[in-house]
Design a protein around this motif. Structure first.
Motif, PDB file in Angstrom:
ATOM      1  N   LEU A 251       0.294 -11.009  15.691  1.00  0.00           N
ATOM      2  CA  LEU A 251       0.847  -9.854  14.981  1.00  0.00           C
ATOM      3  C   LEU A 251       1.856 -10.255  13.903  1.00  0.00           C
ATOM      4  O   LEU A 251       2.246  -9.424  13.079  1.00  0.00           O
ATOM      5  CB  LEU A 251       1.515  -8.899  15.967  1.00  0.00           C
ATOM      6  N   GLY A 252       2.279 -11.527  13.916  1.00  0.00           N
ATOM      7  CA  GLY A 252       3.251 -11.975  12.932  1.00  0.00           C
ATOM      8  C   GLY A 252       4.682 -11.600  13.273  1.00  0.00           C
ATOM      9  O   GLY A 252       5.571 -11.735  12.419  1.00  0.00           O
ATOM     10  N   LEU A 253       4.914 -11.139  14.502  1.00  0.00           N
ATOM     11  CA  LEU A 253       6.275 -10.786  14.909  1.00  0.00           C
ATOM     12  C   LEU A 253       7.102 -12.034  15.194  1.00  0.00           C
ATOM     13  O   LEU A 253       8.335 -12.006  15.108  1.00  0.00           O
ATOM     14  CB  LEU A 253       6.238  -9.885  16.144  1.00  0.00           C
ATOM     15  N   ILE A 254       6.432 -13.127  15.568  1.00  0.00           N
ATOM     16  CA  ILE A 254       7.067 -14.433  15.717  1.00  0.00           C
ATOM     17  C   ILE A 254       6.183 -15.446  14.998  1.00  0.00           C
ATOM     18  O   ILE A 254       4.999 -15.190  14.750  1.00  0.00           O
ATOM     19  CB  ILE A 254       7.267 -14.833  17.196  1.00  0.00           C
ATOM     20  N   SER A 255       6.741 -16.594  14.659  1.00  0.00           N
ATOM     21  CA  SER A 255       5.957 -17.626  13.984  1.00  0.00           C
ATOM     22  C   SER A 255       6.498 -18.990  14.350  1.00  0.00           C
ATOM     23  O   SER A 255       7.667 -19.140  14.730  1.00  0.00           O
ATOM     24  CB  SER A 255       6.000 -17.436  12.463  1.00  0.00           C
TER      25      SER A 255
END
Length: 305
Positions: A251-255
């Motif tokens: 989801l791109g909430l963390i990377s």
């Protein structure tokens, strides 16, 4: 319209419904027939995604159809599509004044109007060639390909214009992009399972205390604080938590903050891509979190080092 020197343009979207959905195509025939009236200054434009519509026209309707067709192909990318949408279309109309030049007042108005349209379109072309704008659209394309999202992005940017600042600039798009991203992230956060949102809360705490942040550390802290609770909502095993961790990455909430692809995924450093206010708003408004979880999140947010 003709007596006032104005041209009426009538757009018929989804033209196939006027052809197929009406008995004997009576409405379409009446409209085309009206356009042929000597006092009518009317242009009728039909828009359709069905290519064989002209073949479906009845003989009497086809006789009034100019047979002029313009095939518009879909733009190759979202960026180009939005650039075209933001441009102002212009139609060069002949001067109907007896002298062919028109009066000076109306001529001056047309020149001023066309000048602004040209400035606007030139600015839009330059804007969408800017690498910063391309980066904005690339970031949003990773999140969604819904054309409505990008239309909303452009409309929101245009809504920031003022009489003193009438041309679209990079700052307008950046402001609109930040607002849309914030709204989109909030919608995503409210749809997360409880244990995934709690993982984000743990990451927020680790970031505040400047501790190492990878999945192993996140789950260690998660298990330490929640394993003692009996509620099934918090009894997430390590495998379930790791699936949730991967979902947050998708989801791109963390990377990942490191490019060491050789390291195991669970040991690679990650960074939270959300602000503390975004995470806390999600905890407060999430539909299924218990008051105890919200209180835990608020307590962690209050303990800043």
């Amino acid at each position: 319209a003709g007596s006032a020197g104005r041209v009426g343009i009538l757009l018929l979207d989804e033209l196939e419904h006027f052809v197929i959905g009406h008995q004997r195509q009576t409405l379409l025939y009446a409209l085309l027939n009206a356009a042929y009236h000597r006092n009518a200054v009317l242009c009728i434009v039909g828009i359709t995604s069905t290519t064989n519509v002209p073949e479906l026209l009845e003989k009497r309707v086809r006789s009034r159809f100019s047979q002029k067709q313009l095939v518009v192909l879909q733009p190759p990318c979202v960026l180009e599509s939005m650039r075209i949408s933001c441009r102002v279309p212009s139609l060069a109309l002949p001067d109907r004044s007896p002298t062919g030049t028109g009066d000076s007042a109306s001529s001056g108005k047309r020149k001023r109007g066309s000048s602004f349209v040209e400035r606007w379109n030139d600015q839009v072309d330059e804007l969408f060639a800017d690498s910063r704008v391309q980066a904005i659209f690339a970031k949003h394309s990773d999140m969604t390909r819904d054309p409505r999202h990008f239309n909303q992005l452009c409309f929101l940017a245009i809504s920031y214009l003022t009489p003193k600042d009438p041309l679209l600039r990079v700052a307008h798009l950046e402001k609109a992009a930040d607002q849309l991203l914030d709204d989109e992230y909030h919608r995503i956060l409210l749809g997360l399972p409880n244990h995934e949102l709690i993982l984000l809360g743990v990451m927020m705490k680790l970031r505040q205390t400047k501790q190492l942040c990878n999945f192993e550390k996140i789950y260690e802290e998660f298990a330490r604080q929640w394993r003692w609770r009996k509620a099934d909502a918090f009894a997430a095993s390590k495998d379930v938590s790791f699936k949730g961790f991967e979902h947050l990455l998708e989801l791109g909430l963390i990377s990942f903050s490191q490019r060491l692809h050789s390291a195991l995924k669970s040991y690679r450093r990650v960074s939270l891509q959300l602000s503390e206010s975004q995470v806390m708003r999600a905890f407060e408004e999430h539909p299924t979190l218990s008051p105890a979880v919200v209180a835990w999140a608020k307590q962690n947010a209050a303990k800043k080092s």
